[in-house]
Design an enzyme around this catalytic site. Structure first.
Site, PDB file in Angstrom:
ATOM      1  CG  ASP A 487      -2.207  -0.614   1.082  1.00  0.00           C
ATOM      2  OD1 ASP A 487      -2.738  -0.519  -0.031  1.00  0.00           O
ATOM      3  OD2 ASP A 487      -2.728  -1.197   2.046  1.00  0.00           O
TER       4      ASP A 487
HETATM    5  C1  BGC Z   1       0.186   1.246   6.426  1.00  0.00           C
HETATM    6  C2  BGC Z   1      -0.131   0.055   5.569  1.00  0.00           C
HETATM    7  C3  BGC Z   1      -1.601  -0.053   5.357  1.00  0.00           C
HETATM    8  C4  BGC Z   1      -2.188   1.267   4.873  1.00  0.00           C
HETATM    9  C5  BGC Z   1      -3.692   1.136   4.816  1.00  0.00           C
HETATM   10  C6  BGC Z   1      -0.455   2.490   5.858  1.00  0.00           C
HETATM   11  O1  BGC Z   1      -0.198   3.572   6.714  1.00  0.00           O
HETATM   12  O2  BGC Z   1       1.583   1.401   6.493  1.00  0.00           O
HETATM   13  O3  BGC Z   1       0.375  -1.118   6.184  1.00  0.00           O
HETATM   14  O4  BGC Z   1      -1.862  -1.043   4.410  1.00  0.00           O
HETATM   15  O5  BGC Z   1      -1.834   2.306   5.741  1.00  0.00           O
HETATM   16  O6  BGC Z   1      -4.327   2.295   4.522  1.00  0.00           O
HETATM   17  C1  NOJ Z   2      -1.706  -3.819   5.491  1.00  0.00           C
HETATM   18  C2  NOJ Z   2      -2.880  -3.838   4.576  1.00  0.00           C
HETATM   19  O1  NOJ Z   2      -4.028  -4.249   5.310  1.00  0.00           O
HETATM   20  C3  NOJ Z   2      -2.652  -4.771   3.407  1.00  0.00           C
HETATM   21  O2  NOJ Z   2      -3.740  -4.727   2.524  1.00  0.00           O
HETATM   22  C4  NOJ Z   2      -1.388  -4.396   2.698  1.00  0.00           C
HETATM   23  O3  NOJ Z   2      -1.171  -5.318   1.659  1.00  0.00           O
HETATM   24  C5  NOJ Z   2      -0.215  -4.375   3.645  1.00  0.00           C
HETATM   25  N1  NOJ Z   2      -0.501  -3.529   4.764  1.00  0.00           N
HETATM   26  C6  NOJ Z   2       1.067  -3.913   2.980  1.00  0.00           C
HETATM   27  O4  NOJ Z   2       1.031  -2.571   2.681  1.00  0.00           O
END
Ligand code: BGC
Ligand code: NOJ
Length: 811
Positions: A487
């Site tokens: 993400d």
């Molecule tokens: C986090 C990610 C997450 C994303 C969701 C980010 O701040 O680092 O792990 O998937 O937010 O919106």
């Molecule tokens: C947490 C999110 O829930 C997931 O969808 C994503 O793939 C990982 N973070 C990595 O960014």
């Protein structure tokens, strides 16, 4: 250092001191009424939606940690001494203390001043309430005169508003007190048809419902004035902060025990029958009274607990193993399966790291979570798949999230995460392999929940595939969109505005940046489509296979960096995750997913990629996301470079991705490495270093701090993570090799060299498979005997027999 131990026989983790490095929590509830509970009784319940139907208050980010919970005070009415048998909130030293977190329940036991206390908390299977069973035993030589004060602080329903909108909140609180039950009815006078209730089986000597009356001005939950003086004041909450507190007095003879049942529940009334008498403002309690009466009866409570226990036995019983490794056994047999069910229920909504007010159900998250629970609750997995697919857009793309209450896509969370739709294909494939329910592909499912747009689920999957093919970039690799699985790899965001959301901002047209990861994921998904197409009528199988082949060629040609798979091309067309980069030279995700898709298994690239992972990314605490970490913020890379080095997506050990490497190693035939990686992040295997790991030793955390962080080895974001499902898949399906496939149950173990075998019981499609695997040579070649008869290959064909015995010999 340890703070407790596993009790595998009882399927419990036993915490032996209350001051764990972080609150170590458990979950209560399995259908609609859920709660989290810490080892000192902190936490809160909610009904279905952790934001909109929050039942009690919890103060995230408070000091001391973990404030707000299911608190019970004990007071010696002769001496005036008082304490919390769960340690918090009074935090007086206890003579003994244990907390047993089990499957769907938590038991906290302690003793203080010669009084033993046992509190068992659980949520019965089919009702919307939680039960606190309190048993006190007098170990003194004299009779004990005690007061017991069970207490709860109500939340004004919307947890976000409750923590923000005080100009209104301080005036809306309302309760009713009737027949010894406290009813929390804020906003019931207007549009709510629901209320909460708090009841106690003990004789009521007093009560309070206004927080300040109970605590006293400027005092906290650690020393309520009413407990100190030994008397409640029968306060009625009007506005401010409604609470539920009872005082019940117990005289216990030496050696004797007394039990009290406390109920905290949620109830909805029919809209046209809210009040009794009609036209009044008094809650109609006819509908709820039978429930309260039922559960104040100890026999009913025991029966409800037994039903809960046997339901969990049946769920985890669908896959049980006996291997030479205790950590593997307890994770598969108990905790990993349990965590999978919790992610099924909670998605990413409520934990100590998810405040319950933010995220909905993730499209990609929910599809991946399904891989871990489909074998336990196939019927609910089916329903979940149809819910997810119904939020898909007509373009084949996806809302990144949907809301659990409405099951509608959440437009605010954005779309165009170009990996999203492909996960639906993998989840449906996993469901079909587990169940053989081919009919699901014909189920009519709308797009974006719009009536009239229904199309068979199969069409949704085709659109998922087409969505990628319609969005190829300059090298023929998939365009990344907002981001892919990572993400935080925001190649089109270019945000320089403080606080702007990386997830919804886009300052580039998105026509250049490409993802090798999505390339690998596409190959995997297209291969599943081909296999499913073969099972349907054969038509289109060739089309999917050639799409997979073309993408494989493209990845080989443009997605290989020399010693590993490249991660992406950025908006300038420059390489990301390449030896030519100053930072972020190698990423874990494409090494895992491309090998899982079979890319490079035939020509040495896979081996080389996995060796590079070992050399550059593996640490004793797990495999890091990339190296070197980004030491500064890069406008063209986005959130990934916003984290300090070693945390989260910036070179943290993002545990979700580690099992992809385990699976890849298993596919490449290296059982030792696969199992070594499995063990490095297995929470049970890390129990001995709890002072470093800090999170619960019985469940996976999303992240362990990477080598670049000063806290290398420290876990964060435990419980609600795709790590649970993927580790379960890696160990059960690829290392132990028990893998449902379209034609049968594959038994294809790739074991560590020093294992002489293992046994397993696996229930699938109504058949119980008793499996014995024996090592007879150093390789991974399997020969099978099914019910005593040799069978070609490594696949036990599906059968309708009730039980089948399989002996697999590995050479
Ligand atoms: C986090 C990610 C997450 C994303 C969701 C980010 O701040 O680092 O792990 O998937 O937010 O919106
Ligand atoms: C947490 C999110 O829930 C997931 O969808 C994503 O793939 C990982 N973070 C990595 O960014």
């Amino acid at each position: 250092m340890r703070y407790g131990h596993f009790d595998d026989k009882r399927r419990e983790y036993v915490i032996t001191r209350p001051d764990t490095p972080l609150p170590w929590i458990n979950y209560l509830g399995s259908t609609a009424y859920f709660g989290l509970i810490s080892n000192t009784a902190g936490g809160y319940p909610f009904y279905r939606d952790a934001r909109l139907r929050r039942i009690s208050r919890y103060r995230y980010n408070n000091v001391p940690l973990d404030t707000g919970g299911r608190y019970v005070y004990l007071r010696d009415d002769r001496s005036g001494a008082f304490w919390s048998p769960t340690w918090q909130p009074v935090r007086r030293d206890l003579d003994t203390y244990t907390c047993r977190h089990g499957l769907g329940y938590t038991i906290i036991e302690s003793s203080c001043e010669g009084i033993e206390a046992r509190l068992r908390y659980f949520v019965p299977l089919d009702d919307s309430l939680e039960i606190w069973q309190v048993t006190l035993t007098n170990r003194r030589a004299e009779p004990a005169d005690l007061s017991l004060f069970p207490s709860i602080e109500f939340c004004l329903w919307d947890a976000y508003d409750d923590a923000a909108n005080f100009q209104r909140n301080f005036s809306v609180g309302e309760v009713e007190i009737e027949d010894g039950v406290i009813y929390h009815k804020s906003e019931y006078r207007e549009r709510r048809d629901h209320f909460a209730y708090f009841a106690c089986s003990g004789a009521i000597a007093g009560y309070d419902t206004q927080r300040d009356a109970f605590l006293g001005p400027y005092r906290g939950w650690d020393n309520p004035a009413a407990v100190e003086r030994g008397a409640c004041s029968q306060s009625h909450a009007h506005g401010w902060a409604p609470v539920g507190v009872f005082q019940t007095r117990l005289s216990i003879a030496p050696g004797a025990s007394e039990s009290v049942i406390v109920l905290l529940g949620y109830h909805e009334n029919p809209r046209d029958d809210k009040f009794d008498p009609p036209g009044s403002q008094t809650i109609n309690k006819r509908t709820v009274r039978p429930i309260i009466e039922r559960y104040l009866d100890p026999a009913a409570v025991e029966a409800a607990f037994d039903r809960l226990a046997s339901t969990w036995d049946a769920l985890v019983g669908r896959c049980q193993v006996a291997t030479p490794d205790v950590h593997t056994n307890r994770m598969i047999n108990i905790w990993n399966a349990y965590q999978n069910m919790v992610t099924f229920n909670l998605s990413r909504s409520a934990s100590l790291f998810e405040s319950g007010v933010g995220r909905g159900m993730g499209f990609r998250d929910s599809n991946q979570d399904l891989l871990g629970f489909v074998h336990m609750v196939p019927a609910r997995a089916r329903e979940r798949l149809l819910d997810i697919a119904a939020t898909q857009l007509e373009s084949g793309g996806a809302h990144h999230q949907y809301q659990p209450l409405t099951k509608r896509g959440n437009a605010g969370a954005g779309s165009n995460f170009n990996d999203d739709p492909l996960w639906l294909v993998l989840a449906v494939a996993a469901y079909l392999k587990e169940t053989g329910d081919w009919g699901i592909l014909a189920e009519p499912v709308p797009y974006e929940n719009q009536p009239g747009t229904e199309a068979p689920l199969w069409d949704h999957l085709e659109r998922s595939i087409r969505y990628t093919l319609d969005r190829l970039g300059p090298h023929g690799l998939p365009l990344i969109g907002r981001a892919d699985w990572n993400d935080c790899l925001n190649l089109n965001t270019f945000s320089d505005e403080p606080g702007e959301s990386f997830q919804t901002t886009a300052n580039r047209d998105g026509h250049v940046a490409e993802s090798v990861f999505i390339g690998g994921l596409f190959v995997l998904a297209a291969q599943e489509m081909a296999a499913m197409a073969c099972h349907r009528d054969g038509a289109d199988a060739g089309r999917f296979l050639s799409a997979a082949d073309r993408m494989t060629q493209t990845v080989r040609q443009h997605g290989w960096d020399g010693a590993w798979f490249l991660r992406a091309y950025d908006d300038f067309g420059d390489r990301v995750g390449s030896a030519t980069c100053a930072e972020g030279q190698i990423y874990i995700e494409p090494q895992g997913i491309c090998v899982m898709a079979g890319i490079g298994l035939d020509n040495g690239l896979a081996r080389q990629a996995l060796d590079s992972v070992r050399e550059r990314l593996a640490t004793p605490h797990g495999i890091m996301l990339h190296q070197p970490a980004y030491t500064q913020y890069y406008l063209h890379l986005g959130e990934i470079s916003s984290y300090p080095p070693g945390y989260k997506e910036n070179a943290g050990i993002f545990c979700h991705t580690n099992p992809w490497i385990m699976i890849a190693e298993a596919m490449a035939g290296n059982g030792d490495r696969a199992f070594d990686y499995y063990t490095r992040i297995n929470p049970s295997a890390r129990e001995d270093i709890s002072e470093i790991h800090r999170c619960e030793p019985y469940v996976y955390a999303q992240m362990i701090a990477g080598r670049d962080a000063p806290t290398h080895g420290e876990a964060k974001n435990s419980w609600l993570t795709g790590t649970a499902a993927w580790n379960y898949v890696a160990i059960t399906q690829w290392i132990l090799g028990i893998r449902p496939d379209y034609d049968g149950l594959r038994i294809a173990p790739v074991l560590p060299g020093d294992w002489d075998g293992f046994t397993a019981t696996r229930v699938c499609r109504g058949t119980t498979y008793q499996i014995a695997v024996r090592r007879a040579g150093p390789g991974n070649t399997v020969s099978l005997e099914v019910d005593g008869q040799p069978v070609e290959g490594d696949c036990v064909p599906w059968t309708n027999r009730e039980s089948v015995s399989v002996v697999a010999t590995v050479r």
